[in-house]
Design a protein around this motif. Structure first.
Motif, PDB file in Angstrom:
ATOM      1  N   ASN A 269      84.150  28.087  42.132  1.00 20.39           N
ATOM      2  CA  ASN A 269      83.467  27.544  41.150  1.00 20.39           C
ATOM      3  C   ASN A 269      84.111  26.729  39.871  1.00 20.39           C
ATOM      4  O   ASN A 269      85.133  26.509  40.006  1.00 20.39           O
ATOM      5  CB  ASN A 269      82.466  28.753  40.367  1.00 20.39           C
TER       6      ASN A 269
ATOM      7  N   TRP B  97      81.962  35.793  38.089  1.00 18.82           N
ATOM      8  CA  TRP B  97      82.485  34.259  37.826  1.00 18.82           C
ATOM      9  C   TRP B  97      84.051  34.319  38.349  1.00 18.82           C
ATOM     10  O   TRP B  97      84.474  33.343  38.660  1.00 18.82           O
ATOM     11  CB  TRP B  97      82.251  33.717  36.485  1.00 18.82           C
TER      12      TRP B  97
ATOM     13  N   GLN C 197      79.837  29.722  30.725  1.00 20.67           N
ATOM     14  CA  GLN C 197      78.878  30.480  31.574  1.00 20.67           C
ATOM     15  C   GLN C 197      77.426  31.108  30.650  1.00 20.67           C
ATOM     16  O   GLN C 197      78.005  31.784  29.759  1.00 20.67           O
ATOM     17  CB  GLN C 197      79.317  31.579  32.278  1.00 20.67           C
TER      18      GLN C 197
END
Length: 158
Positions: free
Chosen positions: A61, A54, A69
């Motif tokens: 993102n 991530w 998350q």
């Protein structure tokens, strides 16, 4: 409103039936290697792997302060990587904890918990390496989760 439950134990071994969501605070630098995250990594590799990916892909993102998350680690357990710590050390801006980011993360956790009909489990988030104060964190948890009848257990590790 459900009362916040505080017990002695390990937040990576949630004491509840049904779906469970384990919430913890992560930093905005992509670092994973001290504090409660080590206990998570000892039990499941997926949350660390997902968090690092991530962070690596952050240009594409929502990675950043206030983002959350969700990573499923068992059929009935999810880990919420909540980005609410700016950097790693205290400085002129105070400790790394960012209470506004904690609040946004907990709102997202509440949405996920409601959708999953899950209880939420956590250590005293933000009060270790992030340098936060429990008297500021606890009301955020109560407002975001307990006030919406989401069962919350906070674990004090021996």
């Amino acid at each position: 409103m459900l009362p916040l439950k505080i017990i002695k134990g390990d937040a990576t071994s949630p004491q509840a039936k049904g779906p469970k969501l384990i919430a913890h605070i992560a930093n905005d630098l992509g670092g994973w290697g001290k504090g409660f995250v080590l206990a998570i990594s000892r039990r499941w590799p997926e949350p660390e792997r997902a968090y690092r990916q991530w962070h690596r892909d952050r240009a594409h993102n929502d990675f950043g302060l206030g983002a959350t998350q969700l990573v499923q680690v068992r059929p009935d357990i999810w880990v919420a990587n909540m980005v609410a710590q700016h950097g790693l050390k205290s400085g002129s801006a105070g400790p790394p904890i960012r209470y506004d980011a904690v609040e946004r993360c907990l709102t997202t956790v509440a949405e996920h918990a409601a959708a999953l009909s899950a209880s939420v489990h956590m250590p005293r988030i933000g009060c270790g390496l992030a340098g936060g104060r429990w008297d500021r964190i606890e009301p955020l948890i109560v407002t975001a989760l307990s006030a919406h009848d989401i069962p919350v257990t906070v674990y004090d590790f021996d």
